[in-house]
Design a protein around this motif. Structure first.
Motif, PDB file in Angstrom:
ATOM      1  N   PHE A  50       0.948  -1.402  -0.106  1.00  0.00           N
ATOM      2  CA  PHE A  50       0.089   0.056  -0.034  1.00  0.00           C
ATOM      3  C   PHE A  50       0.811   1.037  -0.070  1.00  0.00           C
ATOM      4  N   TYR A  51       1.826   1.224   0.710  1.00  0.00           N
ATOM      5  CA  TYR A  51       2.638   2.469   0.904  1.00  0.00           C
ATOM      6  C   TYR A  51       3.799   2.532  -0.196  1.00  0.00           C
ATOM      7  N   TRP A  52       4.359   1.410  -0.573  1.00  0.00           N
ATOM      8  CA  TRP A  52       5.415   1.937  -1.437  1.00  0.00           C
ATOM      9  C   TRP A  52       4.868   1.907  -2.930  1.00  0.00           C
ATOM     10  N   TYR A  53       3.715   1.431  -3.102  1.00  0.00           N
ATOM     11  CA  TYR A  53       2.973   1.620  -4.560  1.00  0.00           C
ATOM     12  C   TYR A  53       2.747   3.233  -4.561  1.00  0.00           C
ATOM     13  N   GLN A  54       2.273   3.787  -3.723  1.00  0.00           N
ATOM     14  CA  GLN A  54       1.694   5.153  -3.609  1.00  0.00           C
ATOM     15  C   GLN A  54       3.205   6.101  -3.772  1.00  0.00           C
ATOM     16  N   MET A  55       4.412   5.574  -3.151  1.00  0.00           N
ATOM     17  CA  MET A  55       5.613   6.371  -3.318  1.00  0.00           C
ATOM     18  C   MET A  55       6.158   6.060  -4.698  1.00  0.00           C
TER      19      MET A  55
END
Length: 85
Positions: A50-55
């Motif tokens: 969830f986090y690295w996809y957005q980054m």
């Protein structure tokens, strides 16, 4: 009576402008489609998906915006060069 030529300021759809539109819309679609990335796996160096996809999309969006800008500049130069001829 003398008639002056009408200059058309209608929007023109060109392949470059279609690519520009896709480059600018892609990040919005990717971020608004939450169901595609609302999960924890696969993790990347311990960071949930969830986090690295957005980054990752921050970097991808930057690259796509730069591409769109360069294509827009090229399109505007071509239109100005073609209008003078």
């Amino acid at each position: 009576m003398s008639q002056t030529p009408k200059t058309s300021r209608e929007p023109v759809v060109t392949p470059a402008r279609v690519v520009i539109g896709i480059c600018l819309v892609a990040p919005f679609v990717a971020m608004l489609w939450v169901g595609s990335y609302a999960k924890t796996d696969p993790a990347f160096i311990g960071i949930p998906f969830f986090y690295w996809y957005q980054m990752a999309w921050v970097l991808i969006s930057t690259a796509l915006t730069m591409i769109a800008y360069k294509l827009w500049q090229r399109d505007q130069r071509a239109r100005k060069g073609g209008a003078g001829k």
